[in-house]
Motif scaffolding. Structure first.
Motif, PDB file in Angstrom:
ATOM      1  N   UNK A  59      42.728  50.111   2.359  1.00 27.20           N
ATOM      2  CA  UNK A  59      43.229  50.532   3.664  1.00 27.20           C
ATOM      3  C   UNK A  59      42.099  50.879   4.622  1.00 27.20           C
ATOM      4  N   UNK A  60      42.307  50.559   5.872  1.00 30.78           N
ATOM      5  CA  UNK A  60      41.319  50.728   6.930  1.00 30.78           C
ATOM      6  C   UNK A  60      41.315  52.171   7.456  1.00 30.78           C
ATOM      7  N   UNK A  61      40.421  52.434   8.405  1.00 30.38           N
ATOM      8  CA  UNK A  61      40.309  53.746   9.017  1.00 30.38           C
ATOM      9  C   UNK A  61      41.115  53.868  10.293  1.00 30.38           C
ATOM     10  N   UNK A  62      40.957  54.968  10.985  1.00 34.62           N
ATOM     11  CA  UNK A  62      41.751  55.305  12.167  1.00 34.62           C
ATOM     12  C   UNK A  62      41.657  54.241  13.248  1.00 34.62           C
ATOM     13  N   UNK A  63      40.485  53.628  13.405  1.00 37.50           N
ATOM     14  CA  UNK A  63      40.270  52.669  14.485  1.00 37.50           C
ATOM     15  C   UNK A  63      40.503  51.231  14.027  1.00 37.50           C
ATOM     16  N   UNK A  64      41.413  51.050  13.102  1.00 39.82           N
ATOM     17  CA  UNK A  64      41.682  49.738  12.528  1.00 39.82           C
ATOM     18  C   UNK A  64      41.863  48.675  13.618  1.00 39.82           C
ATOM     19  N   UNK A  65      41.035  47.632  13.636  1.00 35.31           N
ATOM     20  CA  UNK A  65      41.172  46.572  14.643  1.00 35.31           C
ATOM     21  C   UNK A  65      42.455  45.762  14.428  1.00 35.31           C
ATOM     22  N   UNK A  66      42.836  45.005  15.464  1.00 38.75           N
ATOM     23  CA  UNK A  66      44.065  44.223  15.367  1.00 38.75           C
ATOM     24  C   UNK A  66      43.845  42.881  14.684  1.00 38.75           C
ATOM     25  N   UNK A  67      42.574  42.451  14.554  1.00 38.65           N
ATOM     26  CA  UNK A  67      42.319  41.094  14.072  1.00 38.65           C
ATOM     27  C   UNK A  67      41.695  41.022  12.688  1.00 38.65           C
TER      28      UNK A  67
END
Length: 305
Positions: A59-67
């Motif tokens: 799982x990514x962090x808070x600012x997970x990009x859309x792409x």
């Protein structure tokens, strides 16, 4: 219905929905789009090297990009597991979501679709991947920052699916008075998201349900690796510049407090867990290093060597 995927920049057809595939591809990388109540969700996948059925959700962090998922661009996660018999699954998107099911769309930034990430990660995504021969039950889940606390929460509430959980600099005690305001501020800063639309006002049961420290008893018997830095910068911070390093020091000092609270809670309950607070800041290279530390544990639990 036939879904599409992207392999090396080329769009190709994926398996039709409902079509059984007896085993996952042996090795290789794909980008797939998974049907969900939020619309199609992109995932980045590195298939198990020898076609095994186990999986690791990252799982990514808070600012997970859309792409893309930042684990694939900012760490060497793909290389770390390239020869291992486990499929890596990187969900894309969900910035400021905490990978949870929200009550409603955020009312402060014009969001149109209600985040339903727990439903996606524990129902829609495993159902989709089962069509590729990926197990619904022989899985691990880890994450950094926002994704770290979410990984622990999802594992706690879905023990039938996850056999290992890992948190790297995660939000492990969001109901703690200092933390709940930090969550509110962080979400506002990253996209003007409103925490009240996610979990309601502080004190709502959703806050407790998504607090790994409060839910620690549900983690009993689950192999875990939980880590955070103490805020002390090192060589891994140098490429990020002084300003980013100062910010990362403060964030990680706070994460260390939450990790310490979680460590003390599981110790008091007599729940075994590997919890470490080491030198480091709130920065991707440290999370890549934490994943490398967790890797042997993950492979052992999943039988994925």
């Amino acid at each position: 219905m036939v879904l599409t995927s992207c392999v090396g920049g080329a769009v190709v057809s994926a398996a039709p929905v409902g079509t059984p595939v007896l085993r996952s591809p042996a090795g290789g990388y794909e980008e797939l789009f998974v049907p969900s109540g939020m619309g199609p969700i992109k995932i980045q996948v590195q298939w198990a090297a020898r076609g095994g059925s186990s999986a690791l959700y990252i799982l990514d962090g808070l600012r997970a990009p859309h792409d893309h998922n930042q684990w694939t661009s900012d760490t060497d996660a793909l290389r770390q597991f390239a020869g291992d018999n486990v499929t890596l699954v990187f969900p894309v998107g969900g910035r400021s979501s905490f990978y949870t099911d929200w009550y409603r769309p955020s009312g402060t930034n014009g969001q149109e679709t209600t985040y339903k990430w727990e439903t996606f990660l524990t129902s829609e995504l495993p159902d989709f991947l089962a069509g590729y021969g990926v197990s619904r039950t022989n899985k691990a889940i880890v994450g950094a920052s926002m994704g770290g606390g979410a990984a622990m929460t999802l594992a706690a509430h879905h023990r039938d699916q996850f056999r290992f959980a890992g948190s790297f600099s995660g939000f492990l005690n969001p109901t703690f008075p200092v933390w709940n305001e930090a969550v509110r501020a962080a979400m506002w800063d990253e996209g003007r998201f409103n925490v009240d639309d996610m979990w309601g006002p502080v004190g709502d049961l959703a806050w407790s349900r998504n607090d790994p420290t409060v839910q620690a008893e549900l983690l009993r018997g689950l192999p875990m690796y939980v880590s955070a830095g103490n805020g002390t910068p090192g060589a891994l911070d140098l490429p990020y510049g002084v300003g980013n390093t100062v910010n990362a020091m403060g964030l990680e000092a706070t994460a260390a407090v939450g990790t310490g609270i979680f460590r003390d809670r599981v110790a008091a309950l007599g729940i075994p867990a590997r919890v470490e607070i080491v030198d480091g800041t709130h920065t991707w290279p440290y999370w890549g290093r934490a994943l490398a530390t967790a890797r042997p544990m993950i492979l052992d639990v999943l039988g994925a060597h």
